[in-house]
Design a protein around this motif. Structure first.
Motif, mmCIF file in Angstrom:
data_model
loop_
_atom_site.group_PDB
_atom_site.id
_atom_site.type_symbol
_atom_site.label_atom_id
_atom_site.label_comp_id
_atom_site.label_asym_id
_atom_site.label_seq_id
_atom_site.Cartn_x
_atom_site.Cartn_y
_atom_site.Cartn_z
ATOM 1 N N ASN A 170 0.845 -1.195 0.000
ATOM 2 C CA ASN A 170 0.000 0.000 0.000
ATOM 3 C C ASN A 170 0.878 1.241 0.000
ATOM 4 O O ASN A 170 1.805 1.324 0.811
ATOM 5 C CB ASN A 170 -0.893 0.025 1.242
ATOM 6 C CG ASN A 170 -1.783 -1.195 1.305
ATOM 7 O OD1 ASN A 170 -2.630 -1.402 0.445
ATOM 8 N ND2 ASN A 170 -1.562 -2.034 2.312
ATOM 9 N N GLY A 171 0.575 2.168 -0.865
ATOM 10 C CA GLY A 171 1.390 3.377 -0.897
ATOM 11 C C GLY A 171 1.088 4.239 -2.093
ATOM 12 O O GLY A 171 -0.042 4.266 -2.583
ATOM 13 N N ILE A 172 2.108 4.950 -2.526
ATOM 14 C CA ILE A 172 1.988 5.808 -3.704
ATOM 15 C C ILE A 172 3.163 5.546 -4.634
ATOM 16 O O ILE A 172 4.249 5.170 -4.188
ATOM 17 C CB ILE A 172 1.962 7.309 -3.336
ATOM 18 C CG1 ILE A 172 3.182 7.700 -2.471
ATOM 19 C CG2 ILE A 172 0.681 7.689 -2.625
ATOM 20 C CD1 ILE A 172 3.302 9.199 -2.201
ATOM 21 N N THR B 249 1.448 11.414 -9.267
ATOM 22 C CA THR B 249 1.550 10.526 -8.109
ATOM 23 C C THR B 249 0.238 9.752 -7.977
ATOM 24 O O THR B 249 -0.833 10.357 -7.945
ATOM 25 C CB THR B 249 1.837 11.335 -6.833
ATOM 26 O OG1 THR B 249 3.129 11.940 -6.963
ATOM 27 C CG2 THR B 249 1.836 10.443 -5.600
ATOM 28 N N ILE B 250 0.331 8.426 -7.942
ATOM 29 C CA ILE B 250 -0.867 7.574 -7.932
ATOM 30 C C ILE B 250 -0.857 6.665 -6.707
ATOM 31 O O ILE B 250 0.124 5.962 -6.459
ATOM 32 C CB ILE B 250 -0.919 6.696 -9.202
ATOM 33 C CG1 ILE B 250 -0.816 7.574 -10.456
ATOM 34 C CG2 ILE B 250 -2.184 5.844 -9.239
ATOM 35 C CD1 ILE B 250 -0.559 6.787 -11.719
ATOM 36 N N PRO B 251 -1.935 6.653 -5.953
ATOM 37 C CA PRO B 251 -2.018 5.728 -4.820
ATOM 38 C C PRO B 251 -2.251 4.291 -5.311
ATOM 39 O O PRO B 251 -2.822 4.082 -6.386
ATOM 40 C CB PRO B 251 -3.250 6.208 -4.036
ATOM 41 C CG PRO B 251 -3.611 7.540 -4.614
ATOM 42 C CD PRO B 251 -3.103 7.549 -6.019
ATOM 43 N N PHE B 252 -1.806 3.328 -4.501
ATOM 44 C CA PHE B 252 -2.170 1.935 -4.779
ATOM 45 C C PHE B 252 -2.488 1.222 -3.471
ATOM 46 O O PHE B 252 -1.962 1.573 -2.413
ATOM 47 C CB PHE B 252 -1.087 1.194 -5.581
ATOM 48 C CG PHE B 252 0.268 1.155 -4.929
ATOM 49 C CD1 PHE B 252 1.203 2.162 -5.167
ATOM 50 C CD2 PHE B 252 0.629 0.102 -4.099
ATOM 51 C CE1 PHE B 252 2.451 2.138 -4.569
ATOM 52 C CE2 PHE B 252 1.887 0.064 -3.499
ATOM 53 C CZ PHE B 252 2.803 1.079 -3.731
ATOM 54 N N VAL B 253 -3.370 0.244 -3.574
ATOM 55 C CA VAL B 253 -3.838 -0.514 -2.405
ATOM 56 C C VAL B 253 -3.792 -1.994 -2.767
ATOM 57 O O VAL B 253 -4.253 -2.381 -3.846
ATOM 58 C CB VAL B 253 -5.277 -0.088 -2.028
ATOM 59 C CG1 VAL B 253 -5.827 -0.949 -0.900
ATOM 60 C CG2 VAL B 253 -5.315 1.387 -1.626
ATOM 61 N N TRP C 8 -11.433 3.969 -16.999
ATOM 62 C CA TRP C 8 -11.085 4.600 -18.279
ATOM 63 C C TRP C 8 -10.007 5.641 -18.082
ATOM 64 O O TRP C 8 -9.966 6.659 -18.759
ATOM 65 C CB TRP C 8 -12.325 5.231 -18.916
ATOM 66 C CG TRP C 8 -13.497 4.333 -18.903
ATOM 67 C CD1 TRP C 8 -14.590 4.444 -18.104
ATOM 68 C CD2 TRP C 8 -13.683 3.140 -19.681
ATOM 69 N NE1 TRP C 8 -15.441 3.410 -18.347
ATOM 70 C CE2 TRP C 8 -14.919 2.596 -19.317
ATOM 71 C CE3 TRP C 8 -12.923 2.491 -20.658
ATOM 72 C CZ2 TRP C 8 -15.424 1.418 -19.865
ATOM 73 C CZ3 TRP C 8 -13.410 1.331 -21.217
ATOM 74 C CH2 TRP C 8 -14.645 0.813 -20.826
ATOM 75 N N GLN C 9 -9.114 5.379 -17.161
ATOM 76 C CA GLN C 9 -8.073 6.355 -16.818
ATOM 77 C C GLN C 9 -6.703 5.700 -16.973
ATOM 78 O O GLN C 9 -6.363 4.793 -16.218
ATOM 79 C CB GLN C 9 -8.285 6.810 -15.366
ATOM 80 C CG GLN C 9 -7.345 7.900 -14.872
ATOM 81 C CD GLN C 9 -7.642 8.280 -13.429
ATOM 82 O OE1 GLN C 9 -8.100 7.443 -12.642
ATOM 83 N NE2 GLN C 9 -7.383 9.517 -13.059
ATOM 84 N N CYS D 242 -4.934 2.721 -7.974
ATOM 85 C CA CYS D 242 -6.295 3.231 -7.752
ATOM 86 C C CYS D 242 -6.753 4.086 -8.925
ATOM 87 O O CYS D 242 -7.143 5.250 -8.744
ATOM 88 C CB CYS D 242 -6.329 4.050 -6.467
ATOM 89 S SG CYS D 242 -5.909 3.118 -4.996
ATOM 90 N N LEU D 243 -6.705 3.541 -10.127
ATOM 91 C CA LEU D 243 -7.129 4.279 -11.318
ATOM 92 C C LEU D 243 -8.579 3.980 -11.638
ATOM 93 O O LEU D 243 -9.083 2.896 -11.315
ATOM 94 C CB LEU D 243 -6.267 3.884 -12.519
ATOM 95 C CG LEU D 243 -4.798 4.294 -12.491
ATOM 96 C CD1 LEU D 243 -4.025 3.583 -13.591
ATOM 97 C CD2 LEU D 243 -4.660 5.801 -12.649
ATOM 98 N N GLY D 244 -9.258 4.907 -12.295
ATOM 99 C CA GLY D 244 -10.578 4.628 -12.829
ATOM 100 C C GLY D 244 -10.489 3.665 -14.006
ATOM 101 O O GLY D 244 -9.421 3.447 -14.577
#
Lengths: 122, 122, 122
Positions: free
Chosen positions: C19-21, C85-89, C98-99, C94-96
């Motif tokens: 978990n992080g960015i 910067t993108i978070p992840f879990v 269509w993103q 954690c992208l949409g």
């Protein structure tokens, strides 16, 4: 526009981290996060600027492809970006007095939005 | 514009963290952080672009409300954003050779500015 | 435009961090990182918007200084910014739906590009 400042401040306060950064990220391609002085004047001025440089009625390739009327929404969102990272110290966000964190809905219809708040620090 | 690159590089060097990211954040709503090749040509070109798309003399709602003549400053700052996050490895910023980190004053008067530098890593 | 989403997702999956960015950063002053729905319509629309607000053939100070024909490239890159910067879990971005995360070449010639991917978390 939705002012998120208080929610973000509360989230930082309730976490176990005292000093660090918080990233607020929109999972979606037609919404953005900005910081702005959240007052009625700028709530009008900022979207007006976006509509001036990215008008609704241009001949968007996205429109030709998908016919959902939100080509300009996508272009606006990619220009501004999906996230903001804010430092905090002693559980307090390092924002200016007149600086709020605001979600900007750029799509043509109201949508439920998923925002991710990720805290890093110690 | 103020070139912050050396100060940020020094701050990273003096920290106890070898690998990570540094976030530079403007606590205020009329200043921004960008990366740019810091040379006289672009020091002129970048603000000119901003003034082209966000002219000083439009009818800003912020102006009607507050009469402080800096509606365009706020709109510019919200468009560009208040922060930059830069990775570093072995205490060295991962910047390109011609890429500097620059504070951009967008207000109409000179101001003292508080910048927050937050280092994360190990 | 180059879609980096899969590479970034793989990089996160192979790391030891759950978990992080993740910060993606362009070491250079004429390229940018954006999130966008990566489809043919917007691949045309987004650069067209940039060329509309930052035309190729203005009288750039950078051009007078360096004569390399890419003043507009620098101005575009500084406006959009060098990083996302993108978070992840649970090792998932954690992208949409269509993103996508996309590298945007803004220079006038093809270049080899160094992108830095820095993961923070636990």
């Amino acid at each position: 526009m939705v002012d998120l400042t208080q929610k973000i401040a509360d989230y930082v306060k309730q976490s176990k981290v005292s000093n660090g950064i918080i990233t607020i990220f929109v999972a979606g391609s037609t919404g953005s996060i900005i910081t702005i002085e959240f007052e009625p004047g700028l709530i009008r001025d900022f979207p007006e600027m976006l509509s001036r440089i990215i008008p609704k009625d241009l001949d968007y390739g996205h429109e030709q492809m998908w016919h959902d009327g939100n080509g300009h929404s996508h272009v606006k969102a990619s220009l501004i970006g999906p996230s903001i990272t804010i430092p905090f110290v002693n559980k307090k966000l390092c924002l200016g007095s007149w600086q709020q964190v605001v979600f900007l809905e750029l799509d043509t219809r109201n949508r439920n939005r998923e925002l991710i708040l990720q805290i890093m620090g110690e």
